[in-house]
Design an enzyme around this catalytic site. Structure first.
Site, PDB file in Angstrom:
ATOM      1  N   ARG A  42       0.880  -1.116  -0.064  1.00 33.57           N
ATOM      2  CA  ARG A  42      -0.024  -0.086  -0.010  1.00 33.57           C
ATOM      3  C   ARG A  42       0.844   1.268  -0.210  1.00 33.57           C
ATOM      4  O   ARG A  42       1.612   1.277   0.830  1.00 33.57           O
ATOM      5  CB  ARG A  42      -0.960  -0.002   1.248  1.00 33.57           C
ATOM      6  CG  ARG A  42      -1.578  -1.449   1.217  1.00 33.57           C
ATOM      7  CD  ARG A  42      -2.725  -1.203   2.501  1.00 33.57           C
ATOM      8  NE  ARG A  42      -3.747  -2.428   2.348  1.00 33.57           N
ATOM      9  CZ  ARG A  42      -4.662  -2.801   3.300  1.00 33.57           C
ATOM     10  NH1 ARG A  42      -4.935  -1.761   4.195  1.00 33.57           N
ATOM     11  NH2 ARG A  42      -5.462  -4.014   3.169  1.00 33.57           N
ATOM     12  N   ARG A  77       2.230   1.662  10.398  1.00 32.23           N
ATOM     13  CA  ARG A  77       1.766   1.896   8.843  1.00 32.23           C
ATOM     14  C   ARG A  77       2.843   1.639   8.097  1.00 32.23           C
ATOM     15  O   ARG A  77       3.619   2.535   7.649  1.00 32.23           O
ATOM     16  CB  ARG A  77       0.954   3.101   8.685  1.00 32.23           C
ATOM     17  CG  ARG A  77       0.307   3.555   7.392  1.00 32.23           C
ATOM     18  CD  ARG A  77      -0.433   4.697   7.465  1.00 32.23           C
ATOM     19  NE  ARG A  77      -1.453   4.897   8.543  1.00 32.23           N
ATOM     20  CZ  ARG A  77      -2.809   4.288   8.304  1.00 32.23           C
ATOM     21  NH1 ARG A  77      -3.001   3.861   7.289  1.00 32.23           N
ATOM     22  NH2 ARG A  77      -3.786   4.416   9.356  1.00 32.23           N
ATOM     23  N   GLU A 127      -6.117  -1.438  14.861  1.00 29.87           N
ATOM     24  CA  GLU A 127      -6.826  -2.039  14.070  1.00 29.87           C
ATOM     25  C   GLU A 127      -5.915  -3.253  13.417  1.00 29.87           C
ATOM     26  O   GLU A 127      -5.081  -2.890  12.793  1.00 29.87           O
ATOM     27  CB  GLU A 127      -7.437  -1.430  12.727  1.00 29.87           C
ATOM     28  CG  GLU A 127      -8.289  -2.350  11.763  1.00 29.87           C
ATOM     29  CD  GLU A 127      -8.733  -1.465  10.558  1.00 29.87           C
ATOM     30  OE1 GLU A 127      -8.622  -0.208  10.552  1.00 29.87           O
ATOM     31  OE2 GLU A 127      -8.955  -2.097   9.518  1.00 29.87           O
ATOM     32  N   SER A 135     -10.362  -6.451   9.698  1.00 30.07           N
ATOM     33  CA  SER A 135     -11.593  -5.780   9.334  1.00 30.07           C
ATOM     34  C   SER A 135     -12.263  -7.032   8.817  1.00 30.07           C
ATOM     35  O   SER A 135     -11.650  -7.730   7.584  1.00 30.07           O
ATOM     36  CB  SER A 135     -11.179  -4.793   8.077  1.00 30.07           C
ATOM     37  OG  SER A 135     -12.285  -4.134   8.005  1.00 30.07           O
ATOM     38  N   ARG A 160       0.757  -5.296  13.344  1.00 28.31           N
ATOM     39  CA  ARG A 160       0.262  -4.804  14.367  1.00 28.31           C
ATOM     40  C   ARG A 160      -0.119  -6.041  15.305  1.00 28.31           C
ATOM     41  O   ARG A 160      -0.039  -5.600  16.603  1.00 28.31           O
ATOM     42  CB  ARG A 160      -1.112  -4.041  13.879  1.00 28.31           C
ATOM     43  CG  ARG A 160      -0.791  -2.681  13.148  1.00 28.31           C
ATOM     44  CD  ARG A 160      -2.114  -2.085  12.546  1.00 28.31           C
ATOM     45  NE  ARG A 160      -2.064  -0.913  11.856  1.00 28.31           N
ATOM     46  CZ  ARG A 160      -2.878  -0.407  11.156  1.00 28.31           C
ATOM     47  NH1 ARG A 160      -4.097  -0.826  11.330  1.00 28.31           N
ATOM     48  NH2 ARG A 160      -2.587   0.760  10.587  1.00 28.31           N
TER      49      ARG A 160
END
Length: 424
Positions: free
Chosen positions: A260, A275, A347, A350, A389
């Site tokens: 990403r 991130r 997070e 998801s 994470r």
RNA sequence: GGAGAGGUGGCCGAGUCGGCUGAAGGCAACCGCCUGCUAAGCGGUUGUAGGGGCUUAAACCUCUACCCAGGGUUCGAAUCCCUGCCUCUCCGCCA
């Protein structure tokens, strides 16, 4: 993608969804084009029927050695008119498609309305650990134990790329294996391995395009995209296919790297492992019958939670509000792990139900046992889990006063040690 | 990277010089009939999408499109031309 007829009949619902998900689409224009298209089709179909009759007649005349030149000349004009109408229909359909692919999925009624502030905490699990020493963030623990090297990662590929060394690398590999084993052996998923680059079309299929092109790495020479999640290749695995209803649900789990660009996210939340541009993730994907998809979403969520429970990491579950959900989702749960060193939730998963939104784009259907009339499947996916994470949560939750990290019981077979210490 | 062959319905497979071919033939499935049972045999049915009609709706009727995809030629294309995608064979290169 939504069904045109559904849009026609539920225009206000669609309007609300566009507003909630901040996707300005000219719906009135779309409806106008829809009317125009149907008019043109009627006219063209009539002329085509005429042409078909004339063609038969011409063929018969030729066979009987009669002169058909008069008929042929007359049909020339009809042919031209048909060509014009077909062109027009094509143009309208192209414009309609352009609008349609920008219409987001409709949020399910059970989702809270509003933006991120309206997200609802639906569950908390585990106990937030108390420390009688000064807790450290993972970006101190990791390098101190020689597990992760931020500087050398950046040297290779730029900021927010990382390199793992020694037990850090093994932790990454062990976590992947642990998660896949759990989903395969305990939750009944089938493991798949897929390419990490895909064609443009696949990105449309799952809904990353046209909205998120700026966030993706793209190989211009071959027009291939590096996948941002395994969702893309795994869901597209069955594009253009019709499942036998008796074979559903189909459950897959896959490990892939994810890429990403995170364009525009500089400045906030980018330190350490929070991130990064390339990360590992184990993903779960389901193809199910429509009537079971919300039950399947709950079990999918449970499967993702099980990873954290087995590791002993405290977490909470959020039911996302209509305005915080992704473009393609109808309902979405986020799982957030507690990171004591950062003092905040992160997070790590998801889990979404896309209903038939993706299936329509990819043309994935199934044949019910009874009726035989094909219908679109519902697709779901969830992270189980995103690795960096999870690593943060492990390092920060299980740190000791001595600066070491206790390895969760379930991971020990994969790491071969019960504690991460300097110099390993 | 170079050279060639090919992509037809759930599957196999035929389509000649473009003209009743949505598509022969076979298999499979389904429904009848027949039948101590099974098998065989006989008859019939079986694709998808988009318009329009009818209807509360479904069923149904009708038109159009679909022989990998998208364009083109033609009065008319599964059949001819172009482009893309995919598969196979051979050569080259290579972890």
């Amino acid at each position: 993608m939504l069904d045109l007829q559904f849009i026609r009949e539920n225009i206000e619902t669609v309007r609300n969804a566009c507003r909630d998900k901040r996707a300005p689409v000219d719906l009135d224009g779309l409806l106008g084009m829809d009317r125009e298209r149907r008019e043109a089709i009627q006219k063209a179909d009539q002329l085509k029927a005429e042409r078909n009759r004339a063609s038969e007649e011409i063929a018969r005349m030729k066979k009987e050695k009669q002169d058909a030149s008069g008929r042929i000349a007359a049909m020339k004009a009809v042919g031209d008119e048909i060509k014009g109408l077909d062109e027009r229909i094509r143009a309208i359909e192209a414009s309609m498609r352009e609008l349609l692919i920008h219409i987001p999925n409709i949020p399910h009624a059970s989702c809270p309305a509003g933006g991120p502030e309206a997200n609802r905490v639906v569950k908390e699990w585990g106990t937030i650990p108390e420390f009688d020493f000064k807790v450290q963030p993972h970006w101190d623990i990791g390098p101190a134990l020689g597990l992760v090297d931020f500087d050398r990662g950046s040297r290779l590929s730029g900021s927010n790329f990382i390199a793992y060394f020694g037990m850090g690398a093994r932790l990454e590999r062990g976590l992947i294996n642990f998660m896949i084993d759990l989903h395969v052996q305990k939750h009944g998923y089938r493991e798949v391995w897929v390419p990490s680059v895909v064609r443009r079309e696949m990105m449309f299929g799952t809904g990353q395009l046209p909205k998120l092109e700026e966030d993706m790495y793209h190989c211009g020479k071959d027009d291939l995209f590096l996948i941002p999640t395994a969702e893309v290749p795994v869901t597209n695995l069955h594009r253009e296919e019709t499942f036998d209803g008796a074979k559903l649900p189909v459950l897959y789990t896959a490990y892939t790297p994810c890429f990403r660009r995170e364009a525009g996210s500089y400045g906030s939340d980018t330190r350490g492992l929070v991130r990064v541009h390339q990360f590992d993730k184990v993903e779960m994907v389901k193809f199910v019958k429509p009537e079971t998809s919300y039950d399947e979403l709950e079990s999918l969520l449970g499967n993702a939670e099980d990873v954290l429970q087995t590791l002993g990491i405290p977490y909470r579950v959020l039911c996302l509000a209509t305005g915080d959900m992704s473009f393609a989702a109808a309902k979405c749960y986020d799982i957030e792990a507690w990171a004591p060193g950062l003092g905040r939730w992160l997070e790590v998963s998801s889990c979404s139900n896309f209903e038939d939104f993706q299936a329509r784009r990819m043309n994935i259907r199934y044949r019910p046992e009874k009726s035989g009339k094909t219908e679109y499947v519902h697709t779901l996916n969830g992270s189980g889990l995103a690795l960096p994470r999870t690593v943060i949560a492990i390092l920060e939750n299980f740190q000791t006063e001595e600066g070491t990290v206790v390895v969760p019981e379930a991971l020990r077979p994969y790491l071969g040690v019960s504690e991460l210490k300097p110099g390993m």
